[in-house]
Design an enzyme around this catalytic site. Sequence first.
Site, PDB file in Angstrom:
ATOM      1  N   SER A 213       0.851  -1.205   0.000  1.00  0.00           N
ATOM      2  CA  SER A 213       0.000   0.000   0.000  1.00  0.00           C
ATOM      3  C   SER A 213       0.879   1.245   0.000  1.00  0.00           C
ATOM      4  O   SER A 213       2.000   1.230   0.541  1.00  0.00           O
ATOM      5  CB  SER A 213      -0.869   0.027   1.256  1.00  0.00           C
ATOM      6  OG  SER A 213      -1.509   1.290   1.388  1.00  0.00           O
TER       7      SER A 213
ATOM      8  N   TYR B 257      -1.149  -0.847  10.321  1.00  0.00           N
ATOM      9  CA  TYR B 257      -1.282  -1.121   8.885  1.00  0.00           C
ATOM     10  C   TYR B 257      -0.020  -0.696   8.125  1.00  0.00           C
ATOM     11  O   TYR B 257       0.478  -1.430   7.262  1.00  0.00           O
ATOM     12  CB  TYR B 257      -2.516  -0.383   8.371  1.00  0.00           C
ATOM     13  CG  TYR B 257      -2.894  -0.644   6.928  1.00  0.00           C
ATOM     14  CD1 TYR B 257      -3.507  -1.839   6.545  1.00  0.00           C
ATOM     15  CD2 TYR B 257      -2.674   0.320   5.942  1.00  0.00           C
ATOM     16  CE1 TYR B 257      -3.884  -2.064   5.231  1.00  0.00           C
ATOM     17  CE2 TYR B 257      -3.053   0.108   4.622  1.00  0.00           C
ATOM     18  CZ  TYR B 257      -3.669  -1.091   4.276  1.00  0.00           C
ATOM     19  OH  TYR B 257      -4.044  -1.307   2.965  1.00  0.00           O
TER      20      TYR B 257
END
Length: 247
Positions: free
Chosen positions: A143, A156
């Site tokens: 990401s 995350y």
Amino acid sequence: MINLNGKVAIVTGGAVGIGAAISKELASNGVKVVLNYNSSSKAAEDLVAQIQANGGEAYAVQADVSVSEEATKLVNAAVEKYGRLDILVNNAGITRDSSFKKLSEENWRKVIDVNLNSSYNTISPALPHLSESDAGRIINISSVIGQTGAFGQTNYSAAKAGLIGFTKSLALELAKTNVTVNAICPGFIETSMVLEIPEEIRGQIVAKIPQKRFGHPEEIARGVLFLCKDGAYITGQQLNINGGLAM
Ligand code: NAP
């Protein structure tokens, strides 16, 4: 360019969102897709039916890839069903956002388990099979947040940054084989993960994206297809598909 006809792929979290788009893209290019799901059994069944109706081949396998035994079961099921494995797309992911001060140990560990440890869990049993392929491909869906960090996403971003380091190191170790290892770093893509963000904050995010829109899952899927088909000399890289959000 690699002919993908008859090659076999596992797509983790392949029934919804970005994973579903990847499953469809690969299947429509002749790849037999083992579409993994954890909880989305109906979506998985429907997608298998849709792929088959379009003349493709797909098979759904339930497994929680954050659990090592289940990831092994997934890989074994794929090889039993289709007799080989050429492509592994580690796409399964979750968010549990909160500022670090409020972040529970449970939500730290859960996010690391699903987004990072799952790749260890799938790659370990898959590697002997991928190594037998003339064009083995490992594609880890990281990401932009693993590259830039983000408020409320220490868990995350740590997992997604970890995936980038893992990708580079494994790519080096496998560089003399036929297996390439790459990460795709999506920006903000229109799936439930982004649609869950409050509308006001979504507006602020779009304003910061140079191309002024969210990406579509199909745009990530085409990146996966590119790496599978044309990526023989691409390894250890981060493919940024993010509308210019990070350069
Ligand atoms: P999504 O729609 O929420 O899909 C998440 C997928 O992960 C689902 O298929 C889900 O399967 C699967 N999954 C979650 N936990 C799992 C587990 N323990 N075992 C197996 N599968 C599991 O989100 P998405 O946007 O498509 O995200 C796909 C990937 O792209 C994730 O890795 C995410 O971090 C990454 N990403 C997304 C964006 C974005 O803006 N959307 C941006 C950058 C990166 P079930 O539904 O079956 O549980």
